[in-house]
Design a protein around this motif. Structure first.
Motif: not given
Length: 629
Positions: A314-315, A340-351
């Motif tokens: 994952r890293e 990286e897209a699954l971490v909490s601080h990433v926005s739904n837009y980027y997800k």
């Protein structure tokens, strides 16, 4: 095949004998007393042998200059020698070192530390010398286990059925296992683990109920595994994991008395992340749709490739030769980007943008049964849902609902998919609604997907100039079985927005369209409004070749204005769906294409100037509510 005393320059070709020759990509030398001065670029050669595929040879030195001396005027890249025999103590030690580093350094790869076993695993026992294993039905106990990712191939591997379930639980002789299974069990034992999960044995293959139950657990099965072993080099169960690799040591002295030592080997292709470039002969496993999910869901993967071992977690991504992270142009890392897209601080837009990249790569892969198209990505969708929240309009937060490969909170953006015209609808996923990318067979493209899963581009918010012209009235999907992320029974989408009536027709000539790293030629297809204005259209599939869904020129269609998206503040694109009416009394339609207008992007359609808002097409629009099947 290679002879001493041969050297040359770029563009040269040397005949070795009647059946063999070498093309020089850069100066190279084999024990000659008079080597030419080498330029600062990697040393390589292309070897042609009659009746065989040409082979790229690369030359390298080791990082320690004392062990590999070179004249100052020579430039040869530094690399590492790969393990000669992958069924060896050296190979096991290499994997153990990677595992230890990952456990020590990577927090994201170590959750959960220990998890319940899957419903069934293969118990290989604690005795390294036993000649049998057995299928074990677990009792929800916690233990570490390994997964195997492999190609079934044309010949079915050993599998469990209703009639063989009992005997599998009694025992399976190692001599009855295909090579890939046998190799994976050998490695699992050497790594000190007792359990391994192999799909064909741990799922009852002729039980639809068991298949649906276990398919719905794919997310947790691979996510919780301590390690996934990938038989990346093998096209079937008989290919095995292990291989022998070799290089050639070249030593000598120059005419000035300077010693040199370098190595030559078949060029290692670092194309693990470029799905569209993967050759079936080199990486057959990576061409399979089911495997993409297994790879991205797993905490750690060790790939047994034809030329080296490759590690993904994952890293990081790393390889035996050490060049993966040292290349001049950084290679994409889809597994890392997905994590990286699954971490909490990433926005739904980027997800949502990363999900578009998932769809792009996934749609380009091979799948034996089109019925499996949703289940084979369902594990990723299930994991993604845990990390995608949306509001319900009352200030409450809940998870976003999954809708036939699209998402509730980004549905209008998810409808922006477009298709190669060579795609078909007849051979696509049965019962997939036409508004889903799964309704066509072939590669799908999204304009906003991070290129090749590029990492570190976490745009938290969309452009403030973006605008949605339509709204979702209702989206309803009903699964055909137990798994809400599996096969569909049906799905409908109801949208309300500006519409115009038009006629679809063709004109002579073609135009080129960019799809990531590809340029595809299309027949010129247009939608024409009653006032005579024409707009270029992108069909969802080949209207002429797909007989069951053939569309003739002159068809009456409806265009629904979806959204305008501004690309980094420069280019504005307006997306419209092209819909064909299938029931005029109830305003039911099917999607057949998309219109993509732009204000000046060179790869798009008709350029315009000024403060452009697409009013040319929708100046006389009527707002309607349409149901798309």
């Amino acid at each position: 095949m290679l002879k001493e005393g041969v050297y040359g320059v770029v563009g040269s070709k040397f005949d070795i004998d009647a059946d063999s020759s070498i093309d020089i990509n850069q100066y190279f030398v084999f024990d000659t007393a008079e080597p030419p001065e080498l330029q600062e670029t990697n040393l390589s050669a292309l070897v042609h042998v009659k009746g065989q595929v040409a082979v790229d040879i690369e030359f390298f030195t080791l990082e320690d200059p004392t062990s590999c001396p070179l004249p100052d005027t020579w430039y040869v890249k530094a690399s590492k020698r790969v393990i000669r025999d992958t069924k060896s103590d050296e190979c096991v030690a290499f994997i153990q070192e990677l595992l230890e580093d990952c456990e020590k350094e990577h927090d994201d790869c170590n959750r959960p530390l220990e998890s319940p076993l899957p419903n069934r695993v293969i118990d290989i026992g604690l005795d390294q010398e036993t000649d049998s294993v057995k299928l074990y039905e677990t009792r929800n106990e916690g233990a570490q286990y390994i997964c195997l990712s492999h190609c079934w191939g044309a010949t079915q591997p050993l599998k469990t059925t209703k009639s063989t379930l009992g005997s599998r639980k009694q025992g399976i002789l190692l001599k009855d296992l295909p090579a890939t299974f046998l190799d994976a069990i050998w490695l699992t034992r050497r790594l000190g683990l007792r359990y391994i999960w192999i799909d064909s044995i741990c799922i009852i293959q002729d039980s639809r109920e068991d298949w649906e139950t276990e398919s719905a657990q794919m997310c947790t099965i691979y996510e919780r595994a301590y390690l996934t072993i990938a038989a990346t080099r093998s096209s079937n169960g008989n290919g095995g994991l292990f291989s022998m690799r070799s290089d050639i040591e070249l030593t000598g002295e120059t005419s000035d008395g300077e010693s040199y030592r370098l190595y030559a080997r078949r060029k290692i292709e670092h194309i693990l992340s470029f799905t569209s470039l993967v050759e079936m002969s080199l990486y057959p496993l990576l061409t399979r749709a089911w495997v993409f999910q297994e790879r991205l869901l797993s905490r750690r993967v060790i790939h047994f490739g034809p030329q080296e071992l490759v590690w993904e977690c994952r890293e990081i991504t790393d390889c035996e030769c050490g060049e993966y992270n040292a290349l001049e142009t950084a290679l994409p890392e889809p597994k890392v980007a997905f994590a990286e897209a699954l971490v909490s601080h990433v926005s739904n837009y980027y997800k949502s943008r990363v999900w578009h990249a998932v769809v792009m790569q996934y749609s380009d892969l091979s799948i034996t049964k089109q019925d499996d198209l949703f289940p084979a990505i369902g594990g990723m969708a299930r994991l993604y849902q845990r990390h995608r929240n949306c509001g319900n309009g009352n200030g409450c937060i809940r998870v976003s609902q999954y809708k036939a490969g699209l998402w509730e909170d980004s549905l209008l953006d998810d409808l922006h998919w477009r298709s190669h015209k060579a795609n078909t609808r007849s051979n696509a996923c049965p019962l997939a609604p036409t508004w889903s990318w799964a309704s066509v067979k072939g590669n799908i493209y999204y304009d906003d997907a991070p290129l090749y899963f590029a990492t570190g581009e976490h745009e938290d918010e969309r452009n403030e100039k973006d605008e949605h012209y339509s709204q979702v009235v209702e989206c309803r999907c009903e699964p055909s079985g137990l798994d809400e992320f599996g096969q569909l029974k049906h799905g409908i989408l109801q949208l309300r927005g500006p519409t115009v009536d038009a006629t679809m027709h063709w004109k002579d000539g073609t135009f080129s369209q960019r799809y990531g790293d590809r340029t595809v030629l299309h027949d010129r297809c247009y939608v024409t409004l009653p006032n005579g204005s024409s707009f270029e259209a992108l069909p969802d599939y080949n209207y002429g070749l797909d007989r069951a869904h053939k569309i003739e020129s002159g068809l009456a269609v409806c265009c629904l204005q979806l959204s305008s998206i501004t690309d980094h503040g420069r280019h504005k694109c307006i997306y419209s769906l092209i819909l064909r009416c299938i029931d005029s009394s109830s305003e039911k339609y099917e999607r057949i294409g998309i219109v993509l207008e732009t204000n000046g992007h060179q790869d798009r359609l008709k350029p315009t100037r000024g403060d452009w808002d697409g009013s040319e097409m929708y100046g006389s629009a009527r707002v309607k509510t349409l149901t798309i099947m």
